[in-house]
Design an enzyme around this catalytic site. Sequence first.
Site, PDB file in Angstrom:
ATOM      1  N   ASP A  10       4.762  -3.016  -3.499  1.00  0.00           N
ATOM      2  CA  ASP A  10       5.171  -2.462  -4.789  1.00  0.00           C
ATOM      3  C   ASP A  10       5.589  -1.013  -4.605  1.00  0.00           C
ATOM      4  O   ASP A  10       5.503  -0.469  -3.493  1.00  0.00           O
ATOM      5  CB  ASP A  10       4.017  -2.580  -5.809  1.00  0.00           C
ATOM      6  CG  ASP A  10       2.668  -2.101  -5.255  1.00  0.00           C
ATOM      7  OD1 ASP A  10       2.658  -1.422  -4.208  1.00  0.00           O
ATOM      8  OD2 ASP A  10       1.633  -2.401  -5.872  1.00  0.00           O
ATOM      9  N   ASN A  12      -9.188  -2.943 -12.578  1.00  0.00           N
ATOM     10  CA  ASN A  12      -8.893  -3.851 -13.696  1.00  0.00           C
ATOM     11  C   ASN A  12      -8.505  -5.244 -13.209  1.00  0.00           C
ATOM     12  O   ASN A  12      -8.062  -6.076 -13.990  1.00  0.00           O
ATOM     13  CB  ASN A  12      -7.789  -3.269 -14.595  1.00  0.00           C
ATOM     14  CG  ASN A  12      -6.453  -3.148 -13.862  1.00  0.00           C
ATOM     15  OD1 ASN A  12      -6.337  -3.532 -12.694  1.00  0.00           O
ATOM     16  ND2 ASN A  12      -5.447  -2.614 -14.529  1.00  0.00           N
ATOM     17  N   HIS A  66      -6.117  -5.929 -10.954  1.00  0.00           N
ATOM     18  CA  HIS A  66      -4.717  -6.135 -10.548  1.00  0.00           C
ATOM     19  C   HIS A  66      -4.609  -6.364  -9.047  1.00  0.00           C
ATOM     20  O   HIS A  66      -5.452  -5.927  -8.272  1.00  0.00           O
ATOM     21  CB  HIS A  66      -3.803  -4.993 -11.032  1.00  0.00           C
ATOM     22  CG  HIS A  66      -3.949  -3.681 -10.314  1.00  0.00           C
ATOM     23  ND1 HIS A  66      -3.555  -2.476 -10.868  1.00  0.00           N
ATOM     24  CD2 HIS A  66      -4.417  -3.362  -9.081  1.00  0.00           C
ATOM     25  CE1 HIS A  66      -3.777  -1.500 -10.015  1.00  0.00           C
ATOM     26  NE2 HIS A  66      -4.304  -2.007  -8.923  1.00  0.00           N
ATOM     27  N   GLU A 108      -0.600  -6.351 -13.357  1.00  0.00           N
ATOM     28  CA  GLU A 108      -1.661  -5.893 -14.244  1.00  0.00           C
ATOM     29  C   GLU A 108      -2.188  -7.064 -15.085  1.00  0.00           C
ATOM     30  O   GLU A 108      -1.530  -8.114 -15.170  1.00  0.00           O
ATOM     31  CB  GLU A 108      -1.108  -4.796 -15.170  1.00  0.00           C
ATOM     32  CG  GLU A 108      -0.515  -3.583 -14.439  1.00  0.00           C
ATOM     33  CD  GLU A 108      -1.577  -2.645 -13.854  1.00  0.00           C
ATOM     34  OE1 GLU A 108      -2.704  -3.085 -13.564  1.00  0.00           O
ATOM     35  OE2 GLU A 108      -1.263  -1.458 -13.670  1.00  0.00           O
TER      36      GLU A 108
HETATM   37  P1  PGA Z   1      -7.007   1.742  -3.800  1.00  0.00           P
HETATM   38  O1  PGA Z   1      -6.052   0.893  -4.715  1.00  0.00           O
HETATM   39  O2  PGA Z   1      -6.904   1.210  -2.411  1.00  0.00           O
HETATM   40  O3  PGA Z   1      -6.466   3.134  -3.903  1.00  0.00           O
HETATM   41  O4  PGA Z   1      -8.384   1.604  -4.353  1.00  0.00           O
HETATM   42  C1  PGA Z   1      -6.135  -0.502  -4.688  1.00  0.00           C
HETATM   43  C2  PGA Z   1      -5.316  -1.078  -5.800  1.00  0.00           C
HETATM   44  O5  PGA Z   1      -5.250  -0.474  -6.891  1.00  0.00           O
HETATM   45  O6  PGA Z   1      -4.733  -2.150  -5.605  1.00  0.00           O
END
Ligand code: PGA
Length: 238
Positions: free
Chosen positions: A78, A137, A139, A144
């Site tokens: 992404d 959350n 995702h 999302e």
């Molecule tokens: P993070 O993000 O590795 O910074 O915790 C993971 C995500 O939001 O998919």
Amino acid sequence: MPSSYNLPRLSREIILDTPYEKLSLQVAQAVAEEIRQKPNCNLGLPTGRTPIRCYELLSQWSQNKSLDWSQVKCFALDDYIDASEEISFSTYLQTHLYQAAGVCPDSQFNPRFADDYDGLIASHGGLDLTIIGIGRNGHIAFNEPGTQEASWTHCVWLAQSTIKDNFSQESALAIPKVAVTMGIQTIMNSKRLILIANGESKQAILHQALTGPISMEVPASILQKHPNLTVLADFPWK
Ligand code: PGA
């Protein structure tokens, strides 16, 4: 509950309570093994805090010539759309992996620069191994809560909770609101998935995603349907 076990029916391995260093080593080893077994493999790659040590290890192994990325194709999961280049995921992957590993520009793909990312992935033979994180959350990539299960690569409004987790409000940089992400089906079509979760703030959501009902309110719960999933976390179940 044991810290490593195979759930019945699905060939999923869930490895919990693994210190971050060891977890990063295991993921880096899985990527290295994929590259050695299939030198022209297609990798789906995340950004964020969690994979940083894994990328450091892969960079080291590439610099001491024990890993050859010359035929590997890398597909970012992404990226932000309305962000400065400085915080883009192209820059992140360039800085944390591509430069040191020697991934050539023609082998670096990002959904921001593709009209048809899924077509592009398919034209290379599909994703062989995709590494994913999980948001608090639920995702995966920027899918999302509320994302369609049938989604392919698409643009999204970031959830407020994601913006809060990724940016401090005092940030001098413009905070992005829009992103482009591989869809649920793009991820589920990867032959193998490794999910990594670091930090106790991910404990409750990972537990819910893997043991609760499959629901797009927790997009990561769809992973329960993937036939070749490894999960690595640095915390135990509660
Ligand atoms: P993070 O993000 O590795 O910074 O915790 C993971 C995500 O939001 O998919």
